[in-house]
Motif scaffolding. Structure first.
Motif, PDB file in Angstrom:
ATOM      1  N   GLN A  42      71.271  37.072 119.037  1.00 36.45           N
ATOM      2  CA  GLN A  42      70.774  36.054 118.235  1.00 36.45           C
ATOM      3  C   GLN A  42      70.114  36.753 117.628  1.00 36.45           C
ATOM      4  OE1 GLN A  42      72.608  33.156 118.003  1.00 36.45           O
ATOM      5  NE2 GLN A  42      73.606  33.023 119.351  1.00 36.45           N
ATOM      6  N   LEU A  43      70.064  37.102 116.281  1.00 42.93           N
ATOM      7  CA  LEU A  43      69.420  37.713 115.371  1.00 42.93           C
ATOM      8  C   LEU A  43      67.905  36.539 114.518  1.00 42.93           C
ATOM      9  CD1 LEU A  43      70.831  40.940 114.373  1.00 42.93           C
ATOM     10  CD2 LEU A  43      69.767  40.127 116.092  1.00 42.93           C
ATOM     11  N   ALA A  44      66.975  36.683 114.568  1.00 42.70           N
ATOM     12  CA  ALA A  44      66.357  35.911 113.827  1.00 42.70           C
ATOM     13  C   ALA A  44      65.337  36.221 113.189  1.00 42.70           C
ATOM     14  CB  ALA A  44      65.019  35.117 114.974  1.00 42.70           C
ATOM     15  N   ALA A  45      64.387  36.545 111.592  1.00 45.48           N
ATOM     16  CA  ALA A  45      63.766  37.215 111.410  1.00 45.48           C
ATOM     17  C   ALA A  45      62.573  36.661 111.797  1.00 45.48           C
ATOM     18  CB  ALA A  45      63.331  36.471 109.652  1.00 45.48           C
ATOM     19  N   VAL A  46      61.274  37.307 111.838  1.00 43.74           N
ATOM     20  CA  VAL A  46      59.592  37.928 112.480  1.00 43.74           C
ATOM     21  C   VAL A  46      59.157  37.605 111.346  1.00 43.74           C
ATOM     22  CG1 VAL A  46      61.351  38.367 114.529  1.00 43.74           C
ATOM     23  CG2 VAL A  46      60.071  39.371 113.318  1.00 43.74           C
ATOM     24  N   MET A  47      58.096  36.620 112.200  1.00 37.64           N
ATOM     25  CA  MET A  47      56.814  36.904 111.349  1.00 37.64           C
ATOM     26  C   MET A  47      55.519  37.252 112.459  1.00 37.64           C
ATOM     27  SD  MET A  47      57.744  33.793 108.394  1.00 37.64           S
ATOM     28  CE  MET A  47      58.858  34.026 109.859  1.00 37.64           C
ATOM     29  N   ALA A  48      54.398  37.193 112.042  1.00 33.69           N
ATOM     30  CA  ALA A  48      53.033  37.448 112.643  1.00 33.69           C
ATOM     31  C   ALA A  48      53.102  36.317 113.433  1.00 33.69           C
ATOM     32  CB  ALA A  48      51.913  37.980 111.691  1.00 33.69           C
ATOM     33  N   SER A  49      52.569  36.488 114.913  1.00 37.48           N
ATOM     34  CA  SER A  49      52.098  35.185 115.456  1.00 37.48           C
ATOM     35  C   SER A  49      51.546  33.827 114.953  1.00 37.48           C
ATOM     36  CB  SER A  49      51.090  35.202 117.196  1.00 37.48           C
ATOM     37  OG  SER A  49      50.840  33.783 117.474  1.00 37.48           O
ATOM     38  N   GLY A  50      51.189  33.300 114.765  1.00 37.20           N
ATOM     39  CA  GLY A  50      50.384  32.212 114.136  1.00 37.20           C
ATOM     40  C   GLY A  50      50.592  32.363 112.591  1.00 37.20           C
ATOM     41  N   ALA A  51      52.184  32.065 111.699  1.00 33.52           N
ATOM     42  CA  ALA A  51      51.963  31.903 111.100  1.00 33.52           C
ATOM     43  C   ALA A  51      53.376  30.619 110.944  1.00 33.52           C
ATOM     44  CB  ALA A  51      52.958  33.145 109.428  1.00 33.52           C
ATOM     45  N   ASP A  52      52.604  29.622 110.761  1.00 34.41           N
ATOM     46  CA  ASP A  52      52.833  28.371 111.722  1.00 34.41           C
ATOM     47  C   ASP A  52      54.202  27.743 110.262  1.00 34.41           C
ATOM     48  OD1 ASP A  52      52.282  28.778 114.035  1.00 34.41           O
ATOM     49  OD2 ASP A  52      51.062  26.999 113.800  1.00 34.41           O
ATOM     50  N   GLU A  53      53.582  28.169 109.184  1.00 34.00           N
ATOM     51  CA  GLU A  53      53.931  27.090 107.655  1.00 34.00           C
ATOM     52  C   GLU A  53      54.351  28.556 107.099  1.00 34.00           C
ATOM     53  OE1 GLU A  53      51.237  25.201 104.941  1.00 34.00           O
ATOM     54  OE2 GLU A  53      49.510  26.805 105.596  1.00 34.00           O
ATOM     55  N   ALA A  54      54.937  28.999 107.295  1.00 35.61           N
ATOM     56  CA  ALA A  54      55.613  30.690 107.161  1.00 35.61           C
ATOM     57  C   ALA A  54      57.381  30.200 107.912  1.00 35.61           C
ATOM     58  CB  ALA A  54      54.725  31.599 107.160  1.00 35.61           C
ATOM     59  N   ILE A  55      57.376  29.843 109.475  1.00 34.53           N
ATOM     60  CA  ILE A  55      58.274  29.552 109.986  1.00 34.53           C
ATOM     61  C   ILE A  55      58.536  28.452 109.466  1.00 34.53           C
ATOM     62  CG2 ILE A  55      58.441  29.202 112.199  1.00 34.53           C
ATOM     63  CD1 ILE A  55      58.145  32.354 112.323  1.00 34.53           C
ATOM     64  N   GLY A  56      57.946  27.566 109.229  1.00 40.76           N
ATOM     65  CA  GLY A  56      58.832  26.557 109.307  1.00 40.76           C
ATOM     66  C   GLY A  56      59.495  26.722 107.847  1.00 40.76           C
ATOM     67  N   ALA A  57      58.774  27.510 106.385  1.00 37.81           N
ATOM     68  CA  ALA A  57      59.858  27.656 105.793  1.00 37.81           C
ATOM     69  C   ALA A  57      60.776  28.235 105.462  1.00 37.81           C
ATOM     70  CB  ALA A  57      59.105  28.576 104.778  1.00 37.81           C
ATOM     71  N   VAL A  58      61.116  29.245 107.061  1.00 36.93           N
ATOM     72  CA  VAL A  58      61.698  30.296 106.993  1.00 36.93           C
ATOM     73  C   VAL A  58      63.437  29.629 107.560  1.00 36.93           C
ATOM     74  CG1 VAL A  58      62.552  32.551 107.603  1.00 36.93           C
ATOM     75  CG2 VAL A  58      61.509  32.610 106.879  1.00 36.93           C
ATOM     76  N   ASP A  59      62.958  28.480 108.510  1.00 34.81           N
ATOM     77  CA  ASP A  59      63.133  27.537 108.806  1.00 34.81           C
ATOM     78  C   ASP A  59      64.465  26.753 108.238  1.00 34.81           C
ATOM     79  OD1 ASP A  59      63.165  29.190 111.887  1.00 34.81           O
ATOM     80  OD2 ASP A  59      61.215  26.789 112.118  1.00 34.81           O
ATOM     81  N   ARG A  60      63.813  26.290 107.469  1.00 40.19           N
ATOM     82  CA  ARG A  60      63.925  25.060 105.827  1.00 40.19           C
ATOM     83  C   ARG A  60      65.027  26.042 105.665  1.00 40.19           C
ATOM     84  NH1 ARG A  60      60.840  23.414 100.690  1.00 40.19           N
ATOM     85  NH2 ARG A  60      63.042  22.354  99.639  1.00 40.19           N
ATOM     86  N   PHE A  61      64.843  27.440 105.291  1.00 36.92           N
ATOM     87  CA  PHE A  61      65.840  28.101 104.302  1.00 36.92           C
ATOM     88  C   PHE A  61      67.069  28.558 105.352  1.00 36.92           C
ATOM     89  CE2 PHE A  61      66.778  33.100 103.842  1.00 36.92           C
ATOM     90  CZ  PHE A  61      67.531  32.603 102.796  1.00 36.92           C
TER      91      PHE A  61
END
Length: 295
Positions: A241-260
């Motif tokens: 399962q491929l997923a986008a990644v960001m630096a640990s702790g980027a919670d707001e950005a993760i939420g936006a990408v999940d929404r996308f």
């Protein structure tokens, strides 16, 4: 022989791509304006994007996306150095949603991509499976499921995945990718031969240096013409399962990408999915996985 790729979530957001007509001229006013974004989308920027999202993803107003083109499930690169593929399309459409510009930072394989992250060259990356990726990353919801099996020469005696795990059998694989990590943990007898990129690992099979290549069915099918008589084994050893990644702790950005990734419904037309969808336009809900079968 059956081949299946499971498109999950935002792969559905490959929209009205390269050959599609412009739907509305005023859309040109919205970013991104990167030449790699050769698509026109009916999607407009989200009305509200929290400042924290932009700060974490694009502190200077540009999302810099690391792309491992050594894995063609993410992207490929042509002789002119132009990237194209799912990661590029998703990155462009995410940038549109966020109202940001985008730049793509290409890497031939995971080792150099990891070095690029450590050097601050990118803030969002496409290539990792949350099950096997480094724990230093924060992971968005997966957007693509990829079946992995073995590609073997036509003269090979192997008929199933289990047959390959024998003493004296050498398997080529791209270093640190999902098949490498999975097989390192599960093989009992066969030996992995690691290469920095998927093309290098495939070339080893073509040259007769190994008995099998471990990787995705989509990549293996594309390589079949280079090894007359070669075949894919009918079963899989892994669904990655491929997923986008960001630096640990980027919670707001993760939420936006999940929404996308979980956009509820879109219309899709893509050069990269055209082999899967013969129709000009395909509409479906992205909350349900889509399976594309080859027989």
């Amino acid at each position: 022989m059956r081949r299946t790729i499971q498109f999950v979530g935002a792969v559905s957001l490959i929209l009205l791509l390269r050959s599609a007509p412009v739907l509305a001229h005023e859309d040109d006013q919205f970013p991104p304006h990167n030449p790699a974004c050769t698509l026109t989308s009916f999607l407009r920027p989200w009305r509200e994007v929290p400042d924290g999202v932009k700060r974490q993803l694009a502190p200077d107003g540009v999302i810099r996306i690391g792309v491992n083109y050594g894995n063609p499930n993410n992207a490929s690169i042509d002789a002119a150095g132009t990237l194209q593929g799912v990661a590029v399309d998703l990155g462009c459409i995410l940038a549109r949603r966020l109202g940001l510009e985008v730049e793509f930072v290409p890497y031939a394989g995971l080792p150099t991509m990891m070095q690029g992250f450590d050097s601050g060259e990118w803030t969002l990356g496409f290539t990792f499976d949350p099950q096997f990726g480094p724990p230093t990353f924060a992971y968005a919801h997966p957007h693509l499921g990829v079946e992995n099996t073995y590609l073997v020469p036509g003269t090979s005696p192997f008929q199933s995945v289990a047959d390959v795990d024998q003493a004296g059998v050498f398997i080529s694989v791209a270093r640190n990718n999902s098949p490498d990590i999975y097989l390192t943990a599960h093989l009992q007898n066969a030996t992995l031969v690691r290469f920095d990129t998927v093309p290098q690992a495939l070339a080893a099979l073509k040259a007769g240096q190994v008995h099998a290549f471990a990787g995705s069915r989509s990549v293996e099918v594309g390589f079949l013409p280079q090894i007359p008589g070669a075949r894919l084994l009918p079963d899989d050893f892994l669904l990655a399962q491929l997923a986008a990644v960001m630096a640990s702790g980027a919670d707001e950005a993760i939420g936006a990408v999940d929404r996308f990734v979980e956009e509820p419904e879109v219309i899709s037309k893509s050069d990269d999915l055209r082999h899967c969808f013969p129709a000009a336009l395909v509409a479906y809900r992205v909350t349900r996985p889509l399976l594309c079968h080859w027989w």
